[in-house]
Design an enzyme around this catalytic site. Sequence first.
Site, PDB file in Angstrom:
ATOM      1  N   ASP A 172       0.880  -1.495  -0.079  1.00  0.00           N
ATOM      2  CA  ASP A 172      -0.094   0.085  -0.030  1.00  0.00           C
ATOM      3  C   ASP A 172       0.760   1.238   0.015  1.00  0.00           C
ATOM      4  O   ASP A 172       1.856   1.225   0.805  1.00  0.00           O
ATOM      5  CB  ASP A 172      -0.977  -0.008   1.249  1.00  0.00           C
ATOM      6  CG  ASP A 172      -1.949   1.037   1.213  1.00  0.00           C
ATOM      7  OD1 ASP A 172      -3.165   0.700   1.296  1.00  0.00           O
ATOM      8  OD2 ASP A 172      -1.458   2.213   1.265  1.00  0.00           O
ATOM      9  N   ASN A 180      -1.765  13.407  -3.705  1.00  0.00           N
ATOM     10  CA  ASN A 180      -3.104  13.775  -4.564  1.00  0.00           C
ATOM     11  C   ASN A 180      -3.232  15.225  -4.131  1.00  0.00           C
ATOM     12  O   ASN A 180      -3.474  16.116  -5.030  1.00  0.00           O
ATOM     13  CB  ASN A 180      -4.110  12.805  -4.334  1.00  0.00           C
ATOM     14  CG  ASN A 180      -4.067  11.460  -5.276  1.00  0.00           C
ATOM     15  OD1 ASN A 180      -3.561  11.801  -6.300  1.00  0.00           O
ATOM     16  ND2 ASN A 180      -4.399  10.455  -4.915  1.00  0.00           N
ATOM     17  N   HIS A 185      -4.933  14.937  -8.940  1.00  0.00           N
ATOM     18  CA  HIS A 185      -5.126  13.678  -9.344  1.00  0.00           C
ATOM     19  C   HIS A 185      -4.609  13.072 -10.745  1.00  0.00           C
ATOM     20  O   HIS A 185      -4.313  11.866 -10.533  1.00  0.00           O
ATOM     21  CB  HIS A 185      -6.749  13.252  -9.388  1.00  0.00           C
ATOM     22  CG  HIS A 185      -7.188  12.888  -7.905  1.00  0.00           C
ATOM     23  ND1 HIS A 185      -7.566  13.785  -6.895  1.00  0.00           N
ATOM     24  CD2 HIS A 185      -7.376  11.627  -7.358  1.00  0.00           C
ATOM     25  CE1 HIS A 185      -8.207  13.139  -5.874  1.00  0.00           C
ATOM     26  NE2 HIS A 185      -7.899  11.829  -6.074  1.00  0.00           N
ATOM     27  N   ASP A 189      -2.316   9.952 -10.682  1.00  0.00           N
ATOM     28  CA  ASP A 189      -2.235   8.721 -11.679  1.00  0.00           C
ATOM     29  C   ASP A 189      -0.965   8.378 -12.222  1.00  0.00           C
ATOM     30  O   ASP A 189      -0.730   7.173 -12.331  1.00  0.00           O
ATOM     31  CB  ASP A 189      -3.292   8.973 -12.698  1.00  0.00           C
ATOM     32  CG  ASP A 189      -4.807   8.944 -12.228  1.00  0.00           C
ATOM     33  OD1 ASP A 189      -5.005   8.583 -11.144  1.00  0.00           O
ATOM     34  OD2 ASP A 189      -5.675   9.340 -13.172  1.00  0.00           O
ATOM     35  N   GLU A 216      -4.761   2.353  -4.285  1.00  0.00           N
ATOM     36  CA  GLU A 216      -3.149   2.343  -4.319  1.00  0.00           C
ATOM     37  C   GLU A 216      -2.715   1.213  -3.584  1.00  0.00           C
ATOM     38  O   GLU A 216      -1.523   1.203  -3.022  1.00  0.00           O
ATOM     39  CB  GLU A 216      -2.570   3.637  -3.605  1.00  0.00           C
ATOM     40  CG  GLU A 216      -3.783   4.531  -2.651  1.00  0.00           C
ATOM     41  CD  GLU A 216      -3.561   3.603  -1.492  1.00  0.00           C
ATOM     42  OE1 GLU A 216      -4.701   2.741  -1.237  1.00  0.00           O
ATOM     43  OE2 GLU A 216      -2.800   3.763  -0.629  1.00  0.00           O
TER      44      GLU A 216
HETATM   45  P1  GH3 Z   1      -1.576   5.573   4.234  1.00  0.00           P
HETATM   46  O1  GH3 Z   1      -0.056   5.562   4.438  1.00  0.00           O
HETATM   47  O2  GH3 Z   1      -2.266   5.197   5.336  1.00  0.00           O
HETATM   48  O3  GH3 Z   1      -1.924   4.326   3.310  1.00  0.00           O
HETATM   49  O4  GH3 Z   1      -2.250   6.596   3.571  1.00  0.00           O
HETATM   50  P2  GH3 Z   1      -2.819   7.198   2.224  1.00  0.00           P
HETATM   51  O5  GH3 Z   1      -3.193   8.479   1.999  1.00  0.00           O
HETATM   52  O6  GH3 Z   1      -1.980   6.161   1.012  1.00  0.00           O
HETATM   53  O7  GH3 Z   1      -4.160   6.164   2.435  1.00  0.00           O
HETATM   54  P3  GH3 Z   1      -5.712   6.474   2.247  1.00  0.00           P
HETATM   55  O8  GH3 Z   1      -6.466   5.170   2.330  1.00  0.00           O
HETATM   56  O9  GH3 Z   1      -6.304   7.706   3.247  1.00  0.00           O
HETATM   57  O10 GH3 Z   1      -5.634   7.241   0.733  1.00  0.00           O
HETATM   58  C1  GH3 Z   1      -5.557   6.538  -0.292  1.00  0.00           C
HETATM   59  C2  GH3 Z   1      -5.535   7.448  -1.447  1.00  0.00           C
HETATM   60  O11 GH3 Z   1      -5.341   7.043  -2.715  1.00  0.00           O
HETATM   61  C3  GH3 Z   1      -6.763   8.189  -1.678  1.00  0.00           C
HETATM   62  C4  GH3 Z   1      -7.110   8.188  -2.984  1.00  0.00           C
HETATM   63  O12 GH3 Z   1      -7.347   9.542  -3.409  1.00  0.00           O
HETATM   64  C5  GH3 Z   1      -5.985   7.669  -3.782  1.00  0.00           C
HETATM   65  N1  GH3 Z   1      -6.004   6.788  -4.880  1.00  0.00           N
HETATM   66  C6  GH3 Z   1      -6.525   5.592  -4.974  1.00  0.00           C
HETATM   67  N2  GH3 Z   1      -6.670   5.290  -6.077  1.00  0.00           N
HETATM   68  C7  GH3 Z   1      -6.266   6.356  -6.934  1.00  0.00           C
HETATM   69  C8  GH3 Z   1      -6.183   6.283  -8.431  1.00  0.00           C
HETATM   70  O13 GH3 Z   1      -6.458   5.719  -9.005  1.00  0.00           O
HETATM   71  N3  GH3 Z   1      -5.567   7.397  -8.954  1.00  0.00           N
HETATM   72  C9  GH3 Z   1      -5.241   8.590  -7.821  1.00  0.00           C
HETATM   73  N4  GH3 Z   1      -4.645   9.767  -8.292  1.00  0.00           N
HETATM   74  N5  GH3 Z   1      -5.100   8.466  -6.540  1.00  0.00           N
HETATM   75  C10 GH3 Z   1      -5.669   7.169  -6.108  1.00  0.00           C
HETATM   76 MG    MG Z   2      -1.919   4.223   1.058  1.00  0.00          MG
HETATM   77 MG    MG Z   3      -4.785   2.111   0.905  1.00  0.00          MG
END
Ligand code: GH3
Ligand code: MG
Ligand code: MG
Length: 281
Positions: A172, A180, A185, A189, A216
């Site tokens: 992760d 982001n 965003h 990506d 992610e």
């Molecule tokens: P942690 O270290 O606890 O994992 O923190 P984090 O910020 O990575 O975790 P959190 O679950 O709070 O957020 C995950 C983020 O991943 C939020 C979302 O906007 C981003 N994300 C997920 N899928 C995509 C994607 O396809 N594209 C983009 N740009 N961002 C994504």
């Molecule tokens: Mg994360």
């Molecule tokens: Mg996550």
Amino acid sequence: MANDGRILIADGDSVGVSLLCSMFEDGFEVLCAKSGEDALNSIASFRPDVVLLGNVAGSMSGRDVCARLKADHGTASIPVLFITPADNAGAEEACLAAGGTDCLTKPFRPAVVRARVCSYIELRRARENIELLSTADPLTGLYNRRHFDRMLIAEVRRASRSRDCLSLIMLDVDRFKAYNDCNGHLAGDECLKLVCRTVKKNFRRLGDIVARYGGEELAVLLPSTGAEPARMLAEGFVTISAGVASMAPGADSDPRSLLDDADKALYQAKTKGRNCVVGGK
Ligand code: GH3
Ligand code: MG
Ligand code: MG
């Protein structure tokens, strides 16, 4: 470079083979094999779109070759067109019963043979495209979660049968939301695509499966890999937290427990302060 299709012609009759070859001189890649054994040996490297199968030389019959192709998961979907003598309904039925897709009857009518072969090549390519779309994640090109879940069940079964172990790494990206929020965003990506390419490069062994499990989050399935080497592979990443789990499954092992254990280890890695690997010891 010929790109209209790859055709494998397996037939001991060299006159018939030359005639067939002359029908596909433009735009096609054609490979000929005289014996069934030669045909099977060429298939893995040549990866034909269609196989034309006649009276092959050697110890195998055309029907044996077809049965072998249909029994192998990697070649089962290749259309097999049998070359059959004129007015022999029995031979046609037997070939279709052996798994043949269709029959090309002698004497050949070149326009008909060509049209049929082209149709089967098109069908084969359309099918490959659908398979690719249904197993790939569109943003990153990695396998998607659906494919991963299927492979997890299959690999746990395989390991159980062969008394082997396997490992699973859940990854992760750390604090990706912040990335982001700072960069937008679209930049997120691009960053995610780069992370996925980098992760994928680290798992090159045939059979390793790297998938985008969620936003992610990536899941990596490592057949025949124990806990220690899996952990070493996971240590390669510095901006990612990883949870590693391994099992030597029995017949009644639940594939979900491997996923669960890797997920719990990942959660511990996050609570330990991120950028670390938990499990695999
Ligand atoms: P942690 O270290 O606890 O994992 O923190 P984090 O910020 O990575 O975790 P959190 O679950 O709070 O957020 C995950 C983020 O991943 C939020 C979302 O906007 C981003 N994300 C997920 N899928 C995509 C994607 O396809 N594209 C983009 N740009 N961002 C994504
Ligand atoms: Mg994360
Ligand atoms: Mg996550």
